[in-house]
Design a protein around this motif. Structure first.
Motif, PDB file in Angstrom:
ATOM      1  N   LEU A  23     -45.139   7.089  37.519  1.00 61.96           N
ATOM      2  CA  LEU A  23     -44.482   7.185  38.709  1.00 61.96           C
ATOM      3  C   LEU A  23     -43.892   5.997  39.278  1.00 61.96           C
ATOM      4  N   SER A  24     -44.792   4.888  39.490  1.00 58.27           N
ATOM      5  CA  SER A  24     -44.564   3.549  39.725  1.00 58.27           C
ATOM      6  C   SER A  24     -43.424   2.889  38.884  1.00 58.27           C
ATOM      7  N   THR A  25     -43.637   3.208  37.610  1.00 61.50           N
ATOM      8  CA  THR A  25     -42.352   2.672  36.808  1.00 61.50           C
ATOM      9  C   THR A  25     -40.965   3.051  37.056  1.00 61.50           C
ATOM     10  N   VAL A  26     -41.039   4.432  37.316  1.00 60.19           N
ATOM     11  CA  VAL A  26     -39.690   5.066  37.674  1.00 60.19           C
ATOM     12  C   VAL A  26     -39.115   4.886  39.093  1.00 60.19           C
ATOM     13  N   VAL A  27     -40.069   4.849  39.887  1.00 65.29           N
ATOM     14  CA  VAL A  27     -39.602   4.743  41.426  1.00 65.29           C
ATOM     15  C   VAL A  27     -39.417   3.195  41.640  1.00 65.29           C
ATOM     16  N   PHE A  28     -40.069   2.406  41.340  1.00 67.80           N
ATOM     17  CA  PHE A  28     -40.250   0.959  41.674  1.00 67.80           C
ATOM     18  C   PHE A  28     -39.637   0.038  40.473  1.00 67.80           C
ATOM     19  N   ALA A  42     -38.308   0.307  37.318  1.00 64.93           N
ATOM     20  CA  ALA A  42     -37.152   0.719  36.517  1.00 64.93           C
ATOM     21  C   ALA A  42     -35.875   0.732  37.417  1.00 64.93           C
ATOM     22  N   ASN A  43     -36.073   0.892  38.787  1.00 67.04           N
ATOM     23  CA  ASN A  43     -34.954   1.019  39.714  1.00 67.04           C
ATOM     24  C   ASN A  43     -34.412  -0.182  40.008  1.00 67.04           C
ATOM     25  N   PRO A  44     -33.049  -0.498  39.808  1.00 66.22           N
ATOM     26  CA  PRO A  44     -32.388  -1.613  39.891  1.00 66.22           C
ATOM     27  C   PRO A  44     -32.009  -1.942  41.344  1.00 66.22           C
ATOM     28  N   LEU A  45     -32.279  -1.049  42.184  1.00 66.37           N
ATOM     29  CA  LEU A  45     -32.146  -1.238  43.634  1.00 66.37           C
ATOM     30  C   LEU A  45     -33.219  -2.127  44.340  1.00 66.37           C
ATOM     31  N   LEU A  46     -34.261  -2.072  43.733  1.00 67.33           N
ATOM     32  CA  LEU A  46     -35.270  -3.063  44.180  1.00 67.33           C
ATOM     33  C   LEU A  46     -35.519  -4.237  43.228  1.00 67.33           C
ATOM     34  N   ARG A  47     -35.886  -5.235  43.947  1.00 65.28           N
ATOM     35  CA  ARG A  47     -35.914  -6.638  43.142  1.00 65.28           C
ATOM     36  C   ARG A  47     -37.236  -6.481  42.205  1.00 65.28           C
ATOM     37  N   TYR A  48     -37.290  -5.598  41.176  1.00 62.21           N
ATOM     38  CA  TYR A  48     -38.273  -5.687  40.138  1.00 62.21           C
ATOM     39  C   TYR A  48     -37.756  -5.684  38.850  1.00 62.21           C
ATOM     40  N   ASP A  49     -38.392  -5.124  38.106  1.00 67.52           N
ATOM     41  CA  ASP A  49     -37.774  -5.367  36.591  1.00 67.52           C
ATOM     42  C   ASP A  49     -36.435  -4.631  36.375  1.00 67.52           C
ATOM     43  N   GLY A  50     -36.271  -3.503  37.011  1.00 64.18           N
ATOM     44  CA  GLY A  50     -34.741  -2.949  36.726  1.00 64.18           C
ATOM     45  C   GLY A  50     -33.616  -3.793  37.312  1.00 64.18           C
ATOM     46  N   TYR A  51     -34.001  -4.528  38.505  1.00 59.62           N
ATOM     47  CA  TYR A  51     -32.852  -5.340  38.826  1.00 59.62           C
ATOM     48  C   TYR A  51     -32.672  -6.508  38.060  1.00 59.62           C
ATOM     49  N   TYR A  52     -33.738  -7.137  37.473  1.00 60.93           N
ATOM     50  CA  TYR A  52     -33.318  -8.246  36.742  1.00 60.93           C
ATOM     51  C   TYR A  52     -32.730  -7.949  35.273  1.00 60.93           C
ATOM     52  N   ILE A  53     -32.961  -6.366  34.914  1.00 64.43           N
ATOM     53  CA  ILE A  53     -32.483  -6.465  33.757  1.00 64.43           C
ATOM     54  C   ILE A  53     -30.724  -5.821  33.732  1.00 64.43           C
ATOM     55  N   LEU A  54     -30.730  -5.355  35.008  1.00 60.54           N
ATOM     56  CA  LEU A  54     -29.181  -5.120  35.413  1.00 60.54           C
ATOM     57  C   LEU A  54     -28.478  -6.489  35.723  1.00 60.54           C
ATOM     58  N   SER A  55     -29.111  -7.323  36.152  1.00 57.58           N
ATOM     59  CA  SER A  55     -28.597  -8.761  36.451  1.00 57.58           C
ATOM     60  C   SER A  55     -28.301  -9.361  35.066  1.00 57.58           C
ATOM     61  N   ASP A  56     -29.214  -9.061  33.984  1.00 55.63           N
ATOM     62  CA  ASP A  56     -29.198  -9.754  32.951  1.00 55.63           C
ATOM     63  C   ASP A  56     -27.962  -9.100  32.124  1.00 55.63           C
ATOM     64  N   LEU A  57     -27.620  -7.876  32.209  1.00 55.45           N
ATOM     65  CA  LEU A  57     -26.834  -7.160  31.473  1.00 55.45           C
ATOM     66  C   LEU A  57     -25.265  -7.254  32.001  1.00 55.45           C
ATOM     67  N   MET A 110     -34.303  -7.433  27.244  1.00 60.20           N
ATOM     68  CA  MET A 110     -35.832  -6.878  26.656  1.00 60.20           C
ATOM     69  C   MET A 110     -36.975  -7.651  27.247  1.00 60.20           C
ATOM     70  N   VAL A 111     -37.044  -8.864  27.611  1.00 58.75           N
ATOM     71  CA  VAL A 111     -37.840  -9.514  28.411  1.00 58.75           C
ATOM     72  C   VAL A 111     -38.161  -8.786  29.652  1.00 58.75           C
ATOM     73  N   GLY A 112     -37.275  -8.518  30.431  1.00 57.79           N
ATOM     74  CA  GLY A 112     -37.344  -7.688  31.806  1.00 57.79           C
ATOM     75  C   GLY A 112     -37.981  -6.483  31.443  1.00 57.79           C
ATOM     76  N   ALA A 113     -37.526  -5.813  30.373  1.00 58.25           N
ATOM     77  CA  ALA A 113     -37.999  -4.325  30.205  1.00 58.25           C
ATOM     78  C   ALA A 113     -39.484  -4.143  29.532  1.00 58.25           C
ATOM     79  N   ALA A 114     -40.059  -5.496  29.051  1.00 57.71           N
ATOM     80  CA  ALA A 114     -41.292  -5.299  28.133  1.00 57.71           C
ATOM     81  C   ALA A 114     -42.406  -4.832  29.106  1.00 57.71           C
ATOM     82  N   GLY A 115     -42.546  -5.134  30.335  1.00 56.25           N
ATOM     83  CA  GLY A 115     -43.672  -4.759  30.981  1.00 56.25           C
ATOM     84  C   GLY A 115     -43.535  -3.164  31.532  1.00 56.25           C
TER      85      GLY A 115
END
Length: 365
Positions: free
Chosen positions: A138-143, A145-160, A97-102
């Motif tokens: 657009l940037s949230t979905v493409v960058f 939220a996507n776990p394939l890039l080292r942004y928020d989606g990546y850290y959420i996947l690592s946490d889960l 949730m911390v990773g998804a807050a942004g």
């Protein structure tokens, strides 16, 4: 409340999609210097709120933010926030949730901007809200939220998955597998994981690399389009070349250094080396084969003995005397034209002639 806001904004876009699509400016309008400046301001504003969303959520769950400050994001001033304390939280769902807050913050901003954009006429607020929608959706979905890039989606996947350093670990396992396959070297990173873990790491590595190439290619095409719009199209090819060199040169240099390290060649296996050489030769041959290619471009078909037909005096089309597809020959009447000025001149001259003719007959009598 936030979920209701997001769903209502999404419903508005879906129901009024045709109207939305008509009001969205084209790429050339989005690439003007004024539009790009507004986009940078929107990016700076939204990313500050994005980072504050991480920080406040981390504080809410009992973590601390030890550092927050200034950074440049795509040459745009923005904010960064250190929420590494979230790894100390006992629940992986809280860390996620911390990773998804942004991203949640940006989605709420995009929803608010959707209603503002829909209910305003053309003006600075209308265009500003449109840029907020573009950046925060657009940037949230493409960058992000996507776990394939080292942004928020990546850290959420690592946490889960509770798999810290997922990208680094997948790179190590994949390179170790490639060394074993191509050179016959057994690496510790390949030996300490099970077969299904190796498959997962390898799949993530390939997917992340492919997606990064796709994102770079998309951004590069946008930059090239912008250069062409601004009449700098000659810079497109050097830009593409330098980008490709920057992507693949470090990989080739690292591979060369690894292979040429003194003493390492003694652990190579001839069978693996031979297979690698054969595979490389087949790949080069495949690239050199002149495969059929097609080029799509506009064309105009013209008959070989075409003759241009023109009139000496302009006029309005009065009647067409042939049908489409009908054959014609020299001397065939194709159409009749009317020229009102010529008709008036003819009537005037004809009247003068009749007067002169009547005068001549009177003198003869």
């Amino acid at each position: 409340m936030c979920l209701a806001l997001v769903l209502s904004a999404a419903g508005l876009v879906i129901i009024q999609w045709k109207a939305f699509a008509q009001r969205i400016p084209n790429l050339q309008q989005m690439m003007t210097p004024e539009s790009l400046l507004v986009m940078m301001l929107v990016l700076s504003f939204t990313k500050v709120l994005h980072e504050l969303g991480h920080a406040l959520t981390c504080k809410y769950f009992g973590g601390e933010c030890h550092q927050i400050g200034f950074m440049l994001l795509v040459f745009t001033p923005a904010l960064y926030c250190d929420t590494s304390d979230s790894w100390l939280l006992p629940s992986r769902w809280q860390r996620a949730m911390v990773g998804a807050a942004g991203m949640a913050t940006e989605v709420v901003l995009a929803s608010l901007a959707t209603f503002v954009w829909w209910n305003t006429e053309y003006g600075w607020l209308h265009f500003f809200s449109l840029r907020v929608i573009a950046v925060c959706s657009l940037s949230t979905v493409v960058f992000n939220a996507n776990p394939l890039l080292r942004y928020d989606g990546y850290y959420i996947l690592s946490d889960l998955l509770e798999a810290p350093n997922l990208a680094q670990r997948s790179t190590e396992v994949t390179l170790a597998w490639l060394r074993r396959l191509c050179l016959g070297i057994k690496d510790y990173a390949d030996l300490e994981v099970s077969s299904w873990q190796r498959t997962g790491f390898f799949t993530y590595y390939l997917a992340s690399r492919a997606y990064r190439c796709l994102v770079v290619f998309g951004i590069l095409m946008l930059v090239v389009q912008f250069l062409r719009i601004r009449n700098f199209g000659s810079l497109a090819q050097p830009l593409i070349g330098f980008t490709l060199i920057g992507m693949f040169a470090p990989m080739m240099i690292a591979s060369t250094k690894y292979v040429t390290t003194p003493g390492r060649s003694s652990s190579f296996r001839g069978k693996n080396i031979a297979g690698t050489v054969v595979a490389c030769l087949l790949f080069v041959i495949f690239l050199l084969i002149p495969w059929p290619d097609a080029v799509y471009c506009p064309a105009v078909l013209q008959p070989t003995d075409k003759h241009d037909i023109f009139v000496a005096v302009a006029g309005e089309l009065d009647d067409v005397m042939i049908e489409p597809g009908q054959g014609v020959s020299p001397g065939t009447a194709l159409a009749t034209l009317r020229n009102l000025q010529m008709e008036r001149d003819f009537q005037r001259v004809h009247s003068q002639w009749e007067q002169q003719d009547a005068a001549v007959r009177m003198l003869e009598n």
